[in-house]
Design a protein around this motif. Structure first.
Motif, short mmCIF file in Angstrom:
data_model
loop_
_atom_site.label_atom_id
_atom_site.label_comp_id
_atom_site.label_asym_id
_atom_site.label_seq_id
_atom_site.Cartn_x
_atom_site.Cartn_y
_atom_site.Cartn_z
N HIS A 112 63.49 -8.56 -14.72
CA HIS A 112 62.78 -7.76 -13.31
C HIS A 112 62.79 -5.93 -13.77
N PRO A 113 61.86 -5.66 -14.05
CA PRO A 113 61.92 -4.18 -14.91
C PRO A 113 62.30 -3.18 -13.54
N VAL A 114 62.51 -2.32 -13.87
CA VAL A 114 63.86 -0.97 -13.32
C VAL A 114 62.17 -0.56 -11.43
N PRO A 115 61.89 -0.95 -10.82
CA PRO A 115 61.45 -0.57 -10.00
C PRO A 115 60.68 0.41 -9.73
N VAL A 116 59.29 0.46 -9.53
CA VAL A 116 58.11 1.98 -10.06
C VAL A 116 58.61 2.43 -9.41
N GLN A 117 58.96 2.35 -8.05
CA GLN A 117 58.66 3.43 -6.71
C GLN A 117 60.76 4.88 -7.49
N THR A 118 62.12 3.22 -8.03
CA THR A 118 63.05 4.55 -8.48
C THR A 118 62.23 4.91 -9.87
N LYS A 119 61.73 4.62 -10.86
CA LYS A 119 61.50 5.23 -11.95
C LYS A 119 60.69 7.29 -10.74
N GLU A 120 60.01 6.70 -10.35
CA GLU A 120 59.25 7.82 -9.52
C GLU A 120 59.88 8.94 -8.49
N VAL A 121 60.70 8.31 -8.20
CA VAL A 121 62.05 9.45 -7.45
C VAL A 121 62.91 9.93 -8.79
N ILE A 122 63.33 9.26 -9.23
CA ILE A 122 63.85 10.15 -11.17
C ILE A 122 62.71 11.08 -11.58
N ALA A 123 61.87 10.31 -12.17
CA ALA A 123 60.85 12.16 -13.19
C ALA A 123 60.74 13.16 -11.77
N LYS A 142 68.13 10.09 -2.25
CA LYS A 142 67.36 8.52 -1.96
C LYS A 142 68.00 7.79 -2.78
N GLY A 143 69.56 8.15 -2.63
CA GLY A 143 70.45 6.57 -3.40
C GLY A 143 70.19 5.95 -3.97
N ILE A 144 70.07 7.18 -5.51
CA ILE A 144 70.14 6.48 -7.21
C ILE A 144 71.57 7.98 -7.41
N ALA A 145 72.34 7.45 -7.66
CA ALA A 145 73.50 8.22 -8.51
C ALA A 145 73.02 8.24 -10.18
N ALA A 146 73.36 9.33 -10.55
CA ALA A 146 73.01 9.69 -11.97
C ALA A 146 74.26 10.52 -12.58
N ILE A 147 75.08 9.49 -13.16
CA ILE A 147 76.01 9.86 -13.88
C ILE A 147 76.26 10.88 -15.46
N LEU A 148 76.59 11.70 -15.66
CA LEU A 148 76.56 12.49 -17.39
C LEU A 148 77.33 12.33 -17.75
N TRP A 149 77.31 11.72 -19.37
CA TRP A 149 78.13 11.76 -20.22
C TRP A 149 77.84 13.03 -21.02
N GLN A 150 79.10 13.77 -21.12
CA GLN A 150 79.01 14.66 -22.10
C GLN A 150 80.21 15.03 -22.82
N ASN A 151 79.76 15.51 -23.74
CA ASN A 151 81.06 16.17 -25.15
C ASN A 151 82.08 17.50 -24.23
N ASP A 152 82.57 17.63 -25.27
CA ASP A 152 83.54 19.15 -24.39
C ASP A 152 82.72 19.97 -25.24
N SER A 153 81.83 19.85 -25.47
CA SER A 153 80.94 21.31 -26.06
C SER A 153 79.77 21.74 -24.56
N GLY A 154 79.69 20.52 -23.60
CA GLY A 154 78.74 20.51 -22.53
C GLY A 154 76.95 19.24 -23.45
N VAL A 155 77.48 19.23 -24.64
CA VAL A 155 76.50 18.37 -24.72
C VAL A 155 76.34 17.08 -23.90
N ILE A 156 74.87 16.47 -23.32
CA ILE A 156 75.20 15.33 -22.32
C ILE A 156 74.26 14.24 -23.55
N TYR A 157 74.25 13.34 -23.40
CA TYR A 157 74.52 12.48 -25.10
C TYR A 157 74.44 11.10 -23.87
#
Length: 253
Positions: A112-123, A142-157
């Motif tokens: 089950h690929p990620v729904p097109v609607q979900t991709k459009e909302v994120i884009a 829109k019912g989507i949570a984005a968790i950003l993982w970053q190091n101590d320098s603030g670089v999102i990896y």
């Protein structure tokens, strides 16, 4: 961070007491209803509801046992109160059940690929929001949570998306390069001073860095009692900043 309105379950409030009951009310529905493929994705999802989880591995008389412990976290993501062994909640949220959940989720997501609607909302959010907070809030609405993982320098990896609509957790790179952590970092993170992607350094002799956990030398899961954990021994949030990895490899985003 993400707005409370986007969360379909009630987050744990450590001030109200009865932590075991509160954690059970989050962990069981999450295990039953959501699809995720790794401990990191599971922790990211639980983190939205102020819960964290850690794996425990212990060898007794040459035999290795595996288990899980859950604990509540405060508003900053720091654990607080008493750690609850999974056996106190039930087999449905134990180590073996979690491994089976990973396998089933992997099979389901492959079909089950990620729904097109979900991709459009994120884009749309990524293109239209100039700030990180705006990006997170638009997705949350829109019912989507984005968790950003970053190091101590603030670089999102890494970036983990949690789609409450399809009840699916997935890493950004699953959507395509235009949704990955490198894209998110260029817009909302810190650009690293030196680019090392062309020649990654790998140290096979060094042990892989572990994320700070509930059980680093503190918990004996096979004893009859749970143990209290002071919040001040947590060095990082389970879904906030993370330490730099020692080697490059598969990651979220």
């Amino acid at each position: 961070m993400e707005r409370r309105e986007s969360l379909p379950l009630t987050a744990v409030d450590y001030r109200k007491g009865d932590i075991k009951h509160q954690i059970t009310g989050v962990v069981k529905p999450v295990m039953q209803g959501y699809k995720f493929q790794s401990v990191k994705e599971f922790k990211a999802l639980l983190g939205l509801f102020h819960v964290t989880v850690e794996e425990v591995h212990k060898t007794i008389k040459g035999k290795t046992y595996h288990g899980l412990v859950y604990a509540a976290t405060d508003e900053k993501g720091e654990r607080t109160g008493v750690a609850i062994k999974s056996s106190k909640i039930g087999k449905s949220v134990g180590y073996e059940a979690l491994q089976k959940k990973f396998a089933k989720s992997k099979q389901w997501i492959a079909r089950h690929p990620v729904p097109v609607q979900t991709k459009e909302v994120i884009a749309t959010a990524l293109q239209g929001q100039p700030t990180r907070q705006g990006f997170l809030q638009e997705l949350s609405g829109k019912g989507i949570a984005a968790i950003l993982w970053q190091n101590d320098s603030g670089v999102i990896y890494g970036v983990t998306y949690i789609d409450h609509n399809s009840k699916t957790v997935f890493k950004g790179s699953l959507l395509g390069k235009e949704y990955s952590a490198s894209v998110i970092n260029r817009k909302y993170g810190t650009i690293p001073p030196e680019k090392t992607e062309e020649a990654p350094v790998i140290h096979p002799s060094e042990p892989e860095m572990k994320e700070p956990g509930l059980v680093e030398g503190l918990l004996d899961i096979f004893s009859p009692e749970s143990y209290p954990y002071p919040a001040d021994d947590l060095t990082q949030s389970p879904y906030g900043k993370k330490k730099k990895r020692k080697r490059r490899g598969p990651h979220l985003g």
